[in-house]
Design an enzyme around this catalytic site. Structure first.
Site, PDB file in Angstrom:
ATOM      1  N   SER A 187       0.841  -1.202   0.000  1.00  0.00           N
ATOM      2  CA  SER A 187       0.000   0.000   0.000  1.00  0.00           C
ATOM      3  C   SER A 187       0.876   1.252   0.000  1.00  0.00           C
ATOM      4  CB  SER A 187      -0.950  -0.037   1.199  1.00  0.00           C
ATOM      5  OG  SER A 187      -0.220  -0.144   2.411  1.00  0.00           O
ATOM      6  N   ASP A 195       3.474  11.460   9.947  1.00  0.00           N
ATOM      7  CA  ASP A 195       2.078  11.867  10.111  1.00  0.00           C
ATOM      8  C   ASP A 195       1.299  10.888  10.993  1.00  0.00           C
ATOM      9  OD1 ASP A 195       1.913   9.683   8.478  1.00  0.00           O
ATOM     10  OD2 ASP A 195       1.105  10.727   6.735  1.00  0.00           O
ATOM     11  N   HIS A 214       2.821   7.153   8.060  1.00  0.00           N
ATOM     12  CA  HIS A 214       3.872   6.964   7.058  1.00  0.00           C
ATOM     13  C   HIS A 214       5.242   7.326   7.621  1.00  0.00           C
ATOM     14  CE1 HIS A 214       0.091   7.683   4.748  1.00  0.00           C
ATOM     15  NE2 HIS A 214       0.505   6.535   4.204  1.00  0.00           N
TER      16      HIS A 214
END
Length: 280
Positions: A14, A212, A215
């Site tokens: 992803s 964040d 990530h």
């Protein structure tokens, strides 16, 4: 070693994979480490979960791959000499290594609408098995490493993603899905990296390793690369896929190499030549 024999490593997952080439990412680091040893092919899809991954397993390796072909010190004359080797017209090479990451999006809490990336734990476990079985079936020489779900900082998610996404992602659920991935790998005798544990070994990991809350910041990517290299180095694979054990493409001395202060050419084929290479 010529272009016909260069192994291919595929990164499949992803956004942790899709974003791995920016912000000093772990994919970019692997591409640098293996620059003249293997092609690092990016197959990352932001927002994806294991359910969606299973649906496209047969399409994961399309014909048009973006690959790296850079040779320090080369000139156009030397490039022309090896065009047919570097870009073979009829190559059909299966991946030597696939690094897989799914789990973080799967672990997001169910949304009231029924939409979103959440995948129930039993289905996630089954999807992980399906992905592993498919990858193992494409070639008896294809090796697989799974990355487990990394930790999540709920505080940082609230700061950075407030007003952008309506989701609940907790570190506890990341742990549960991480452990499920690792258990599947143990059952199937597959290599795995326990990201949930490794990242939290760093002091202030919430801000040092994550940008964040989800990530990776550069330090987090460095941790991933370190763990991946450790697993590859310790694996009893034949042939070895550890970068130091792999042949370097076109590593022979050449009169076209840069000339050093002693008036002789300097072979610049190895990535750690200049002493600023941080990887083992």
């Amino acid at each position: 070693m010529g272009g016909l024999e260069r192994p291919k490593f595929v990164l499949f997952g992803s956004s942790i994979v899709q974003l791995s080439y920016i912000n000093e990412g772990w994919g970019a680091a692997l591409a640098h480490i293996y620059a003249r040893k293997a092609d690092i092919v990016l197959r990352g899809y932001s927002g994806w979960n294991s359910r969606r991954a299973v649906q496209v397993l047969d399409q994961v390796f399309p014909k048009a791959d973006i690959v790296l072909r850079g040779y320090s010190g080369w000139n156009s004359r030397r490039a022309v000499q090896v065009l047919d080797q570097v870009f073979p017209k009829d190559a059909a090479i299966q991946p030597s290594l696939v690094i897989v990451y799914f789990g973080g999006n799967d672990s997001v809490h169910p949304h009231a609408t029924g939409l979103g990336p959440h995948v129930p734990l039993p289905e996630y476990i089954e999807n992980t098995r399906k992905i592993a079985m498919h990858l193992k079936s494409i070639s008896d020489k294809t090796r697989v490493i799974f990355l487990s779900a990394p930790p999540a900082s709920e505080e940082q998610i609230g700061i950075h993603l407030r007003g952008k996404m309506d989701m609940v992602r907790t570190n506890e659920y990341c742990r549960i899905y991480s452990e499920a991935c690792l258990e599947v790998c143990r059952e199937m005798n597959l290599k795995a990296v326990d990201l949930w544990t490794a990242i939290q070994q760093v002091d202030n990991w919430e801000t040092v390793c994550l940008k964040d809350g989800i990530h990776f910041a550069p330090e987090g990517s460095r941790m991933i690369v370190k763990e991946i290299l450790r697993v590859i180095k310790e694996a009893q694979w034949e042939p070895s896929l550890y970068w130091k054990a792999m042949p370097t493409e076109f590593s022979e001395d050449s009169p076209y190499d840069p000339v050093g202060v002693e008036g002789k050419t300097v072979n610049v084929s190895e990535p750690d030549l200049f002493g600023d290479f941080p990887w083992e």
